[in-house]
Design a protein around this motif. Structure first.
Motif, mmCIF file in Angstrom:
data_model
loop_
_atom_site.group_PDB
_atom_site.id
_atom_site.type_symbol
_atom_site.label_atom_id
_atom_site.label_comp_id
_atom_site.label_asym_id
_atom_site.label_seq_id
_atom_site.Cartn_x
_atom_site.Cartn_y
_atom_site.Cartn_z
ATOM 1 N N PRO A 172 0.833 -1.207 0.000
ATOM 2 C CA PRO A 172 0.000 0.000 0.000
ATOM 3 C C PRO A 172 0.866 1.255 0.000
ATOM 4 N N LEU A 173 0.284 2.314 -0.517
ATOM 5 C CA LEU A 173 1.019 3.572 -0.628
ATOM 6 C C LEU A 173 1.025 4.317 0.708
ATOM 7 N N TYR A 174 1.995 4.033 1.521
ATOM 8 C CA TYR A 174 2.188 4.782 2.745
ATOM 9 C C TYR A 174 3.676 4.749 3.071
ATOM 10 N N ARG A 175 4.100 5.688 3.859
ATOM 11 C CA ARG A 175 5.486 5.711 4.315
ATOM 12 C C ARG A 175 5.493 6.364 5.686
ATOM 13 N N ALA A 176 5.923 5.611 6.688
ATOM 14 C CA ALA A 176 5.901 6.107 8.050
ATOM 15 C C ALA A 176 6.827 7.311 8.204
ATOM 16 N N HIS A 177 6.458 8.204 9.112
ATOM 17 C CA HIS A 177 7.294 9.361 9.406
ATOM 18 C C HIS A 177 8.661 8.880 9.903
ATOM 19 N N PRO A 178 9.735 9.568 9.522
ATOM 20 C CA PRO A 178 11.079 9.124 9.941
ATOM 21 C C PRO A 178 11.216 8.932 11.443
ATOM 22 N N ARG A 179 10.617 9.813 12.253
ATOM 23 C CA ARG A 179 10.723 9.647 13.701
ATOM 24 C C ARG A 179 10.030 8.364 14.144
ATOM 25 N N VAL A 180 8.876 8.068 13.567
ATOM 26 C CA VAL A 180 8.148 6.842 13.903
ATOM 27 C C VAL A 180 8.987 5.629 13.529
ATOM 28 N N ARG A 181 9.589 5.672 12.344
ATOM 29 C CA ARG A 181 10.432 4.557 11.908
ATOM 30 C C ARG A 181 11.606 4.384 12.860
ATOM 31 N N ARG A 182 12.233 5.474 13.236
ATOM 32 C CA ARG A 182 13.399 5.379 14.114
ATOM 33 C C ARG A 182 13.017 4.777 15.467
ATOM 34 N N GLN A 183 11.922 5.253 16.041
ATOM 35 C CA GLN A 183 11.490 4.735 17.331
ATOM 36 C C GLN A 183 11.144 3.253 17.250
ATOM 37 N N ALA A 184 10.408 2.853 16.195
ATOM 38 C CA ALA A 184 10.027 1.446 16.041
ATOM 39 C C ALA A 184 11.256 0.572 15.822
ATOM 40 N N THR A 185 12.200 1.084 15.038
ATOM 41 C CA THR A 185 13.428 0.327 14.778
ATOM 42 C C THR A 185 14.197 0.090 16.069
ATOM 43 N N GLU A 186 14.348 1.119 16.878
ATOM 44 C CA GLU A 186 15.099 0.977 18.123
ATOM 45 C C GLU A 186 14.390 0.053 19.100
ATOM 46 N N ALA A 269 25.556 -7.689 10.165
ATOM 47 C CA ALA A 269 24.228 -7.773 9.558
ATOM 48 C C ALA A 269 23.656 -6.372 9.373
ATOM 49 N N VAL A 270 22.797 -6.253 8.382
ATOM 50 C CA VAL A 270 21.969 -5.067 8.197
ATOM 51 C C VAL A 270 20.527 -5.496 8.415
ATOM 52 N N MET A 271 19.829 -4.785 9.312
ATOM 53 C CA MET A 271 18.443 -5.124 9.641
ATOM 54 C C MET A 271 17.545 -3.955 9.253
ATOM 55 N N VAL A 272 16.587 -4.242 8.392
ATOM 56 C CA VAL A 272 15.654 -3.223 7.924
ATOM 57 C C VAL A 272 14.244 -3.663 8.283
ATOM 58 N N MET A 273 13.493 -2.775 8.899
ATOM 59 C CA MET A 273 12.137 -3.080 9.307
ATOM 60 C C MET A 273 11.118 -2.338 8.443
ATOM 61 N N ASP A 274 10.034 -3.020 8.103
ATOM 62 C CA ASP A 274 8.913 -2.378 7.432
ATOM 63 C C ASP A 274 7.750 -2.361 8.412
ATOM 64 N N LEU A 275 6.992 -1.275 8.441
ATOM 65 C CA LEU A 275 5.963 -1.089 9.456
ATOM 66 C C LEU A 275 4.563 -1.256 8.880
ATOM 67 N N THR A 276 3.621 -1.553 9.759
ATOM 68 C CA THR A 276 2.214 -1.560 9.387
ATOM 69 C C THR A 276 1.781 -0.122 9.082
ATOM 70 N N PRO A 277 0.663 0.066 8.377
ATOM 71 C CA PRO A 277 0.254 1.423 7.990
ATOM 72 C C PRO A 277 0.113 2.396 9.155
ATOM 73 N N ASP A 278 -0.244 1.898 10.338
ATOM 74 C CA ASP A 278 -0.375 2.817 11.479
ATOM 75 C C ASP A 278 0.969 3.104 12.136
ATOM 76 N N GLY A 279 2.029 2.436 11.696
ATOM 77 C CA GLY A 279 3.354 2.683 12.233
ATOM 78 C C GLY A 279 3.583 2.100 13.614
ATOM 79 N N GLU A 280 2.633 1.304 14.100
ATOM 80 C CA GLU A 280 2.723 0.803 15.471
ATOM 81 C C GLU A 280 3.468 -0.530 15.577
#
Length: 320
Positions: A172-186, A269-280
């Protein structure tokens, strides 16, 4: 080097970052992209030796056409390699290691297509992928693409329609806000490497999929792991075996905040996470451990000092 060849080389250098970005998004491999750019440069300078370049009114379009067609030819070799690849295949991660004095054009390398999107693009035909990249990512019109791949505008529109439908159905066409991605990644990395099953069960989506690409050269699963329970057990075992002694750097990988793990000075390793549309929650985890795909990953503490952390203080860091 003749004056004509030197002039042609300078024109090529001026467009190299654009060509790199286009070809990499078509191939998903830095090594193959570099090879294609070398082939494109040879074709371009060969053309310059045969005749003056003054007759080429749009060098940028000419170079894009050369590079894309070399890339399409290279796809066949990549497909053959994929047939004998051990385990899941993931695109080669591209880290943004540009310094503050680098050209703005260098951001083309990492801001175009996420690693998760590159995985989806692997399911397209070579022509569909080239059209999608040129149209959706770089904004080329159908008539311009038609000249690049030597097809009619009508054929390009059909290719673009099929590619767009396929991609949007899978992503789906969405992209989480960078801050949301950073927090979820950590949060995810701290839980995964700390073996915190309760935290993992909270952050992982029920249908999460974990892809691990070791290429038969590093520890990795032979198949994707699907489902939250299986994924949590996988990471718990991973933490017990490998968590200690790994240093974590949060870096931008293909334009997204991601985690790069080092064992000493060597990339692990390189670890990349993809988030659900709500970013949660985390919907997909892509882990590249194949050392050949990590060969260009460097530990540059000077440039990523503000992003460096370890598993014990990741959530205490101030977010930009």
């Amino acid at each position: 080097m003749s004056e004509r060849t030197e002039s042609a080389t300078q024109v090529f250098v001026d467009h190299r970052e654009l060509l790199f970005a286009i070809v990499y998004n078509i191939l998903g491999s830095v090594a193959d992209t570099e090879d294609v750019l070398q082939e494109a440069w040879l074709s371009w300078t060969g053309r310059a030796r045969r005749a003056p370049l003054d007759a080429i009114t749009n060098p940028r379009a000419y170079l894009v056409r050369i590079a894309v067609n070399h890339a399409l030819a290279r796809r066949a070799a990549i497909t053959r390699r994929r047939e004998t690849y051990v385990g899941p295949w993931l695109p080669e991660p591209l880290l943004d290691e540009a310094g503050p004095d680098d050209s703005t054009d260098r951001t083309l390398r990492t801001e175009s297509v996420s690693l998760a999107m590159l995985v989806v693009l692997e399911s397209l035909t070579p022509l569909e992928r080239a059209v999608f990249v040129l149209n959706e990512v770089f904004g080329y019109a159908h008539t311009e693409i038609a000249e690049v791949i030597d097809r009619s505008p009508a054929a390009v529109r059909q290719l673009a329609h099929r590619a767009r439908e396929h991609v949007h159905a899978r992503r789906p066409l969405y992209r989480a806000h960078p801050r949301v991605r950073r927090q979820a990644t950590e949060r995810f990395v701290e839980a995964a490497l700390g073996g915190d099953i309760a935290a993992l069960m909270e952050i992982l989506a029920p249908d999460v999929t974990v892809w691990t690409d070791g290429g038969g050269k590093a520890p990795a699963g032979l198949r994707p792991v699907r489902g939250r329970d299986k994924a949590a057990r996988l990471f718990a075992g991973y933490a017990a075996r490998r968590g200690a002694g790994l240093d974590i750097r949060y870096r931008r990988v293909n334009g997204d905040d991601s985690a790069v793990l080092f064992a000493g000075e060597s990339p692990y390793a390189v670890m990349v996470m993809d988030l659900t549309p709500d970013g949660e929650q985390v919907s997909d985890v892509y882990i590249v451990t194949n050392p050949e795909k990590l060969a260009r990953v460097r530990r540059t503490d000077e440039t990523d000092e503000t992003h460096a952390t370890d598993a014990t203080d990741a959530t205490e860091e101030e977010h930009a």
